[in-house]
Design an enzyme around this catalytic site. Structure first.
Site, PDB file in Angstrom:
ATOM      1  N   LYS A  48       0.846  -1.186   0.000  1.00  0.00           N
ATOM      2  CA  LYS A  48       0.000   0.000   0.000  1.00  0.00           C
ATOM      3  C   LYS A  48       0.887   1.244   0.000  1.00  0.00           C
ATOM      4  CE  LYS A  48      -4.333  -1.569   0.578  1.00  0.00           C
ATOM      5  NZ  LYS A  48      -5.490  -1.204  -0.265  1.00  0.00           N
ATOM      6  N   LYS A  53       6.509   1.792   4.242  1.00  0.00           N
ATOM      7  CA  LYS A  53       6.110   2.798   5.230  1.00  0.00           C
ATOM      8  C   LYS A  53       4.650   2.657   5.654  1.00  0.00           C
ATOM      9  CE  LYS A  53       9.860   5.531   5.457  1.00  0.00           C
ATOM     10  NZ  LYS A  53      10.546   5.926   6.700  1.00  0.00           N
ATOM     11  N   ASN A  80       7.449   8.871   0.960  1.00  0.00           N
ATOM     12  CA  ASN A  80       6.802   7.596   1.238  1.00  0.00           C
ATOM     13  C   ASN A  80       6.124   7.559   2.610  1.00  0.00           C
ATOM     14  OD1 ASN A  80       7.522   6.605  -1.243  1.00  0.00           O
ATOM     15  ND2 ASN A  80       9.276   5.429  -0.507  1.00  0.00           N
ATOM     16  N   GLY A 179      16.363   4.563   9.727  1.00  0.00           N
ATOM     17  CA  GLY A 179      16.635   3.293  10.396  1.00  0.00           C
ATOM     18  C   GLY A 179      15.425   2.534  10.906  1.00  0.00           C
ATOM     19  N   GLY A 180      14.203   3.028  10.637  1.00  0.00           N
ATOM     20  CA  GLY A 180      13.021   2.333  11.115  1.00  0.00           C
ATOM     21  C   GLY A 180      12.867   0.940  10.540  1.00  0.00           C
ATOM     22  N   LYS A 271      11.583  -6.918 -14.191  1.00  0.00           N
ATOM     23  CA  LYS A 271      10.317  -6.324 -14.665  1.00  0.00           C
ATOM     24  C   LYS A 271       9.499  -5.726 -13.530  1.00  0.00           C
ATOM     25  CE  LYS A 271      11.790  -8.171 -18.444  1.00  0.00           C
ATOM     26  NZ  LYS A 271      12.702  -7.368 -19.309  1.00  0.00           N
ATOM     27  N   SER A 300      12.449  -1.633  -0.481  1.00  0.00           N
ATOM     28  CA  SER A 300      11.647  -0.779   0.394  1.00  0.00           C
ATOM     29  C   SER A 300      10.501  -0.053  -0.294  1.00  0.00           C
ATOM     30  CB  SER A 300      12.542   0.247   1.100  1.00  0.00           C
ATOM     31  OG  SER A 300      13.267   1.011   0.152  1.00  0.00           O
TER      32      SER A 300
END
Length: 312
Positions: A48, A53, A80, A179-180, A271, A300
């Site tokens: 999402k 995040k 983000n 760093g989360g 891709k 991420s």
């Protein structure tokens, strides 16, 4: 200082489960041959809001009591996390204001607004002070991008899923800005994959996390930093630094060229769309001796305007 545990991560997983995706894992035989290793990617670019995040922000916002939530939330973000807090605020139907640097990519600014948040621009170095001013003015709650135990626990749910999808890993790699994500990842990995190494991937141009963990002292953010990995511009937070130091996590720095090459590999060979920040994990393992290892890499995010992609 409130340091989250594996139990906190598991509780976060239950809280956010109705509102986030269980993201897929992917492999590349081409990459495995290149590295003589077995690499599995956790694709949070399919999450999402297009990034991991969503996990931490949703856990933090849903954890607020009704009276606090009604006054709204504020955050600061290059994109983000701002999208994620706006998304989570929408779930609860509460006001949201996002402080963004005036250099933030237009695609991320538009996305934050698209989730219904108000956007306030400032210089990159003034993000935190501007957000704090708005918290005071609005009576809202700050949802910090990484220095919040609820956020860290939420980010750790990506690794909780990853262990279920790829239970045999001896090296885990994730990008690091504040760093989360990396600290949440390390909390899970140390408990469930105790013999695995955990490594952060960081641009060489913003290497405060590398210097902090190498020295044992939290270093200041690189002033006037510039990197194509715009999601990793923030300095390492106090809570993540404490967690990562205690758990023995190290950081591998990567060049801008290596980041671009990694993002192109994801796009052309796998891709999938991966923003430069999310491609640092691949760039990192390409710069390490990983032959014979079973490697898990967290991608991420995938929010990009492709400004990094050279045009003919």
């Amino acid at each position: 200082m409130d340091i989250p545990t594996l139990d906190d991560v598991k509780a976060a997983a239950r809280t956010i489960e109705p509102f986030v995706h269980r993201t897929p894992v992917m492999t590349s035989e081409t990459l495995n041959r290149e590295l003589d290793a077995d690499v599995v990617f956790k694709c949070e670019n399919f999450q999402k809001v297009g990034a991991f995040k969503a996990r931490g922000a949703t856990n933090a916002v849903l954890s607020l009591d009704e009276a606090t939530a009604a006054r709204g939330v504020v955050t600061h973000s290059s994109g983000n996390h701002g999208q994620a807090v706006a998304y989570a605020a929408g779930i609860r139907g509460i006001p949201c204001t996002v402080v963004m640097p005036d250099t933030a990519p237009r695609v991320k600014v538009d996305a934050v607004r698209g989730y219904g948040a108000d956007v306030v621009f400032c210089a990159q170095s003034e993000r935190e002070s501007t957000a704090q001013r708005l918290v005071t003015e609005l009576g809202a709650t700050l949802i910090h991008p990484f220095d919040d135990a609820r956020v860290v626990a939420g980010q750790g749910t990506a690794m909780l899923e990853f262990v279920e999808q790829a239970p045999v890993l001896d090296l885990v790699v994730a990008p690091i800005g504040g760093g989360g994500l990396l600290s949440g990842t390390a909390i899970v990995a140390r408990e469930l994959l105790p013999t695995a190494d955990v490594v952060g991937a960081e641009p060489q141009l913003v290497d405060d996390a590398f210097r902090s963990l190498a020295s044992g002292f939290r270093q200041p953010r690189v002033p006037n930093a510039g990197t194509i990995a715009d999601g990793l511009l923030t300095g390492i937070g106090e809570i993540p630094f404490t967690i990562l130091g205690e758990l023995g996590v190290t950081v591998q720095t990567v060049s801008e060229e290596a980041i671009i090459d990694a993002a192109r590999f994801h796009l052309e060979r796998m891709k999938i769309v991966v923003e430069p920040s999310g491609a640092t994990g691949l760039a990192a393992i390409r710069s390490m001796d990983v032959a014979g290892r079973r490697i898990g890499v967290i991608i991420s995010g995938g929010n990009t305007d492709f400004s990094w992609l050279p045009r003919p």
